[in-house]
Write a protein that holds these residues in place. Structure first.
Motif, PDB file in Angstrom:
ATOM      1  N   LEU A 152       0.821  -1.208   0.000  1.00 30.65           N
ATOM      2  CA  LEU A 152       0.000   0.000   0.000  1.00 30.65           C
ATOM      3  C   LEU A 152       0.857   1.261   0.000  1.00 30.65           C
ATOM      4  CD1 LEU A 152      -2.777  -1.242   2.411  1.00 30.65           C
ATOM      5  CD2 LEU A 152      -3.034  -0.766  -0.027  1.00 30.65           C
ATOM      6  N   CYS A 153       1.988   1.229   0.680  1.00 26.75           N
ATOM      7  CA  CYS A 153       2.935   2.356   0.605  1.00 26.75           C
ATOM      8  C   CYS A 153       3.398   2.558  -0.832  1.00 26.75           C
ATOM      9  CB  CYS A 153       4.139   2.106   1.509  1.00 26.75           C
ATOM     10  SG  CYS A 153       3.832   2.349   3.266  1.00 26.75           S
ATOM     11  N   GLU A 154       3.665   1.459  -1.519  1.00 29.97           N
ATOM     12  CA  GLU A 154       4.082   1.520  -2.916  1.00 29.97           C
ATOM     13  C   GLU A 154       2.964   2.097  -3.775  1.00 29.97           C
ATOM     14  OE1 GLU A 154       6.910   1.292  -5.668  1.00 29.97           O
ATOM     15  OE2 GLU A 154       7.278   0.258  -3.772  1.00 29.97           O
ATOM     16  N   LEU A 155       1.739   1.642  -3.536  1.00 31.37           N
ATOM     17  CA  LEU A 155       0.584   2.122  -4.299  1.00 31.37           C
ATOM     18  C   LEU A 155       0.370   3.620  -4.097  1.00 31.37           C
ATOM     19  CD1 LEU A 155      -2.127   1.433  -5.914  1.00 31.37           C
ATOM     20  CD2 LEU A 155      -3.195   1.335  -3.656  1.00 31.37           C
ATOM     21  N   ILE A 156       0.361   4.054  -2.844  1.00 31.08           N
ATOM     22  CA  ILE A 156       0.062   5.446  -2.533  1.00 31.08           C
ATOM     23  C   ILE A 156       1.198   6.367  -2.957  1.00 31.08           C
ATOM     24  CG2 ILE A 156      -0.278   7.053  -0.604  1.00 31.08           C
ATOM     25  CD1 ILE A 156      -1.861   4.823   0.793  1.00 31.08           C
ATOM     26  N   GLY A 157       2.427   5.867  -2.857  1.00 37.99           N
ATOM     27  CA  GLY A 157       3.584   6.674  -3.225  1.00 37.99           C
ATOM     28  C   GLY A 157       4.325   7.243  -2.040  1.00 37.99           C
ATOM     29  N   VAL A 158       4.282   6.543  -0.896  1.00 41.35           N
ATOM     30  CA  VAL A 158       5.001   6.984   0.298  1.00 41.35           C
ATOM     31  C   VAL A 158       6.507   6.874   0.041  1.00 41.35           C
ATOM     32  CG1 VAL A 158       5.396   6.564   2.761  1.00 41.35           C
ATOM     33  CG2 VAL A 158       3.114   6.231   1.794  1.00 41.35           C
ATOM     34  N   PRO A 159       7.273   7.923   0.292  1.00 44.20           N
ATOM     35  CA  PRO A 159       8.726   7.850   0.076  1.00 44.20           C
ATOM     36  C   PRO A 159       9.359   6.690   0.856  1.00 44.20           C
ATOM     37  CG  PRO A 159       8.047  10.111   0.468  1.00 44.20           C
ATOM     38  CD  PRO A 159       6.846   9.258   0.740  1.00 44.20           C
ATOM     39  N   GLN A 160      10.373   6.099   0.269  1.00 50.02           N
ATOM     40  CA  GLN A 160      11.007   4.914   0.844  1.00 50.02           C
ATOM     41  C   GLN A 160      11.458   5.139   2.290  1.00 50.02           C
ATOM     42  OE1 GLN A 160      11.231   2.079  -1.230  1.00 50.02           O
ATOM     43  NE2 GLN A 160      11.646   0.983   0.672  1.00 50.02           N
ATOM     44  N   ASP A 161      12.040   6.295   2.574  1.00 47.83           N
ATOM     45  CA  ASP A 161      12.572   6.559   3.916  1.00 47.83           C
ATOM     46  C   ASP A 161      11.482   6.691   4.971  1.00 47.83           C
ATOM     47  OD1 ASP A 161      15.070   6.538   2.842  1.00 47.83           O
ATOM     48  OD2 ASP A 161      15.331   8.722   2.833  1.00 47.83           O
ATOM     49  N   ASP A 162      10.235   6.930   4.553  1.00 53.88           N
ATOM     50  CA  ASP A 162       9.131   7.126   5.498  1.00 53.88           C
ATOM     51  C   ASP A 162       8.309   5.860   5.735  1.00 53.88           C
ATOM     52  OD1 ASP A 162       9.933   9.735   5.537  1.00 53.88           O
ATOM     53  OD2 ASP A 162       8.223  10.516   4.388  1.00 53.88           O
ATOM     54  N   ARG A 163       8.586   4.811   4.982  1.00 53.76           N
ATOM     55  CA  ARG A 163       7.657   3.677   4.971  1.00 53.76           C
ATOM     56  C   ARG A 163       7.604   2.912   6.285  1.00 53.76           C
ATOM     57  NH1 ARG A 163       7.896   1.393  -1.308  1.00 53.76           N
ATOM     58  NH2 ARG A 163       7.329   3.413  -2.210  1.00 53.76           N
ATOM     59  N   ALA A 164       8.722   2.751   6.950  1.00 55.43           N
ATOM     60  CA  ALA A 164       8.713   2.028   8.226  1.00 55.43           C
ATOM     61  C   ALA A 164       7.844   2.764   9.239  1.00 55.43           C
ATOM     62  CB  ALA A 164      10.133   1.857   8.752  1.00 55.43           C
ATOM     63  N   MET A 165       8.009   4.071   9.309  1.00 52.80           N
ATOM     64  CA  MET A 165       7.203   4.883  10.223  1.00 52.80           C
ATOM     65  C   MET A 165       5.731   4.851   9.828  1.00 52.80           C
ATOM     66  SD  MET A 165       5.577   8.089  10.049  1.00 52.80           S
ATOM     67  CE  MET A 165       6.536   8.974   8.813  1.00 52.80           C
ATOM     68  N   PHE A 166       5.453   4.928   8.536  1.00 52.00           N
ATOM     69  CA  PHE A 166       4.082   4.930   8.038  1.00 52.00           C
ATOM     70  C   PHE A 166       3.375   3.624   8.385  1.00 52.00           C
ATOM     71  CE2 PHE A 166       0.844   4.800   4.640  1.00 52.00           C
ATOM     72  CZ  PHE A 166       0.343   6.087   4.714  1.00 52.00           C
ATOM     73  N   GLY A 208       2.766   7.841  -7.682  1.00 57.08           N
ATOM     74  CA  GLY A 208       1.874   7.041  -6.861  1.00 57.08           C
ATOM     75  C   GLY A 208       0.435   7.486  -6.979  1.00 57.08           C
ATOM     76  N   LEU A 209      -0.451   6.782  -6.247  1.00 55.40           N
ATOM     77  CA  LEU A 209      -1.882   7.065  -6.290  1.00 55.40           C
ATOM     78  C   LEU A 209      -2.182   8.511  -5.908  1.00 55.40           C
ATOM     79  CD1 LEU A 209      -4.799   5.935  -6.550  1.00 55.40           C
ATOM     80  CD2 LEU A 209      -4.679   5.368  -4.126  1.00 55.40           C
ATOM     81  N   LEU A 210      -1.572   8.994  -4.837  1.00 54.27           N
ATOM     82  CA  LEU A 210      -1.810  10.367  -4.401  1.00 54.27           C
ATOM     83  C   LEU A 210      -1.428  11.365  -5.489  1.00 54.27           C
ATOM     84  CD1 LEU A 210      -0.728  10.884  -0.673  1.00 54.27           C
ATOM     85  CD2 LEU A 210      -2.957  11.288  -1.701  1.00 54.27           C
ATOM     86  N   GLY A 211      -0.233  11.192  -6.020  1.00 54.56           N
ATOM     87  CA  GLY A 211       0.246  12.109  -7.041  1.00 54.56           C
ATOM     88  C   GLY A 211      -0.616  12.097  -8.284  1.00 54.56           C
ATOM     89  N   SER A 212      -1.033  10.907  -8.721  1.00 56.35           N
ATOM     90  CA  SER A 212      -1.821  10.814  -9.953  1.00 56.35           C
ATOM     91  C   SER A 212      -3.197  11.436  -9.776  1.00 56.35           C
ATOM     92  CB  SER A 212      -1.938   9.354 -10.395  1.00 56.35           C
ATOM     93  OG  SER A 212      -2.636   8.579  -9.438  1.00 56.35           O
ATOM     94  N   ILE A 213      -3.823  11.234  -8.601  1.00 55.05           N
ATOM     95  CA  ILE A 213      -5.137  11.834  -8.354  1.00 55.05           C
ATOM     96  C   ILE A 213      -5.027  13.346  -8.305  1.00 55.05           C
ATOM     97  CG2 ILE A 213      -6.989  12.093  -6.651  1.00 55.05           C
ATOM     98  CD1 ILE A 213      -6.577   9.142  -5.921  1.00 55.05           C
ATOM     99  N   LEU A 214      -4.010  13.855  -7.618  1.00 54.95           N
ATOM    100  CA  LEU A 214      -3.856  15.299  -7.499  1.00 54.95           C
ATOM    101  C   LEU A 214      -3.485  15.942  -8.835  1.00 54.95           C
ATOM    102  CD1 LEU A 214      -2.108  15.483  -4.026  1.00 54.95           C
ATOM    103  CD2 LEU A 214      -4.392  16.322  -4.600  1.00 54.95           C
TER     104      LEU A 214
END
Length: 398
Positions: A152-166, A208-214
């Motif tokens: 889901l992080c990959e889908l949404i487009g969460v930056p790699q460095d933030d994924r563990a926290m997310f 990612g999903l966020l970027g494409s929708i926006l």
């Protein structure tokens, strides 16, 4: 057996199966949820045809939850709490139609094909960790609880460095073992991160999903709507898929003659995944529906304002759907089950869920062809404290 009597009847399971008292409730019956001052009379729909009728009739059954008896039935106007803004499962048309049309391009077959190699890499990485951990290992801890959030992080487009926290915030928000206060704090932090991410994506949209929708619809969707949609995607996609990974592996290990299907070609594996989804049905029920007017269902009248709760596991075990619905058969042709809901609220991420599960099951048995239960006699601990059914752990060996 009745399962855990402390749970509401629609959430009672016995192993892979609906509990006996849920089965005995019939295809449409009146139940009471809660107790004392919070007791709420509710209709329980459990028959396949009944569930499809209720979920498929958005003109007479509203998905908009009512938190006050004075709230209008059907949900025109803004009365939902903030945390439900953007949650498609709580919207009725035409609001639902507008938002879903904005989100649908993020889940096209083309996008799924592009995502597939990344899912394969995520799964391979987790299987590497499991192999390094050594036999025996807990498949739930190392794979089932990690893969869905990473995808889901990959889908949404969460930056790699933030994924563990997310992922940590997402899991903390879902963890029923935590206090309500701690879960709420995690949810707030989760929302704050999403809003900050949206601000960045509005300036410089990513892939990612966020970027494409926006990039496509930034002028017609609010940050609150998009935040709520992302929360829904994370919570539903994480918990449901985590539950299905653990349950599916356990079901196949208990039916070793059916494992060959997930080792076979893509068509055979897809068929197996669909049957596992039907047979196991991790989600208990979708958002309750409220009758907008008097409706006759299965010969009984549901009055305007009354609530209907639809049991997805029971509907998928209805002998009217399949004469041998309690038997797992991964070679059977897919049937119109309701594990992903039905009607206008049919799960937007169904194709992603199927793809993800196929990759997990096939990759697992290709890497560990001798996979087995570490201790077949050990009692299996099923997870009932989260929004979807699953396992608390699954010790496997190879």
């Amino acid at each position: 057996m009745s399962g855990d009597d402390s749970l509401p009847i629609h959430a009672r399971r016995q192993g892979f199966d609906p509990a006996d008292d849920l089965r005995a409730a019939g295809k449409l019956t009146k139940i009471t949820l809660g107790s004392g001052a919070e007791a709420s009379p509710t209709w329980l729909a459990a028959g396949h045809a009944v569930v499809r009728q209720v979920l498929g009739d958005h003109q007479r059954f509203s998905a908009r939850r009512r938190f006050n008896p004075r709230d209008e039935i059907g949900g025109k106007g803004v009365f939902r709490p903030r945390e439900l803004v953007g949650n498609l499962m709580d919207y009725d048309p035409p609001e639902h139609t507008r938002l879903r049309q904005l989100m649908t391009p993020g889940f096209t077959q083309r996008r799924m094909r592009r995502l597939a190699p990344r899912i394969e890499r995520i799964v391979a990485d987790r299987l590497d960790v499991m192999e390094q951990e050594g036999s025996p290992a807990d498949l739930v801890e190392l794979v089932a609880d990690e893969v869905p959030a990473a995808v889901l992080c990959e889908l949404i487009g969460v930056p790699q460095d933030d994924r563990a926290m997310f992922r940590q915030l997402c899991h903390a928000h879902l963890d029923a073992a935590r206090s309500q206060k701690k879960r709420a704090a995690a949810g707030e932090a989760f929302s704050r991160y999403l809003l900050a991410m949206m601000a960045r994506e509005r300036k410089d949209p990513g892939e990612g999903l966020l970027g494409s929708i926006l990039a496509e619809h930034g002028d017609t969707i609010t940050d609150e709507e998009l935040r709520g949609f992302c929360v829904q995607v994370m919570l539903a996609g994480d918990d449901n898929i985590s539950g299905m990974i653990g349950l599916g592996v356990l079901a196949l290990l208990r039916h070793p003659d059916q494992i060959a299907a997930v080792r076979g070609d893509e068509k055979a594996a897809d068929r197996a995944v669909d049957e596992l989804i039907r047979y196991l049905t991790a989600p208990y029920a979708p958002t309750p529906r409220t009758a907008i007017e008097d409706v006759t269902v299965a010969g009984r009248v549901i009055r305007a304002g009354e609530t209907v709760l639809c049991s997805l596991p029971m509907a998928n075990r209805d002998p009217d759907l399949l004469p041998d619905a309690d038997r797992l058969d991964v070679t059977r042709e897919p049937v119109p089950h309701v594990a992903f809901g039905h009607g206008v609220h049919h799960c937007l991420g169904a194709a992603l869920a199927r793809l993800e599960l196929r990759i997990v099951y096939t990759s697992l048995w290709r890497r560990f062809p001798g996979l087995r239960l570490a201790d077949p006699a050990q009692e299996t601990r099923f997870r009932t404290s989260t929004p979807a059914y699953g396992l608390t752990s699954l010790m496997v060996a190879w």
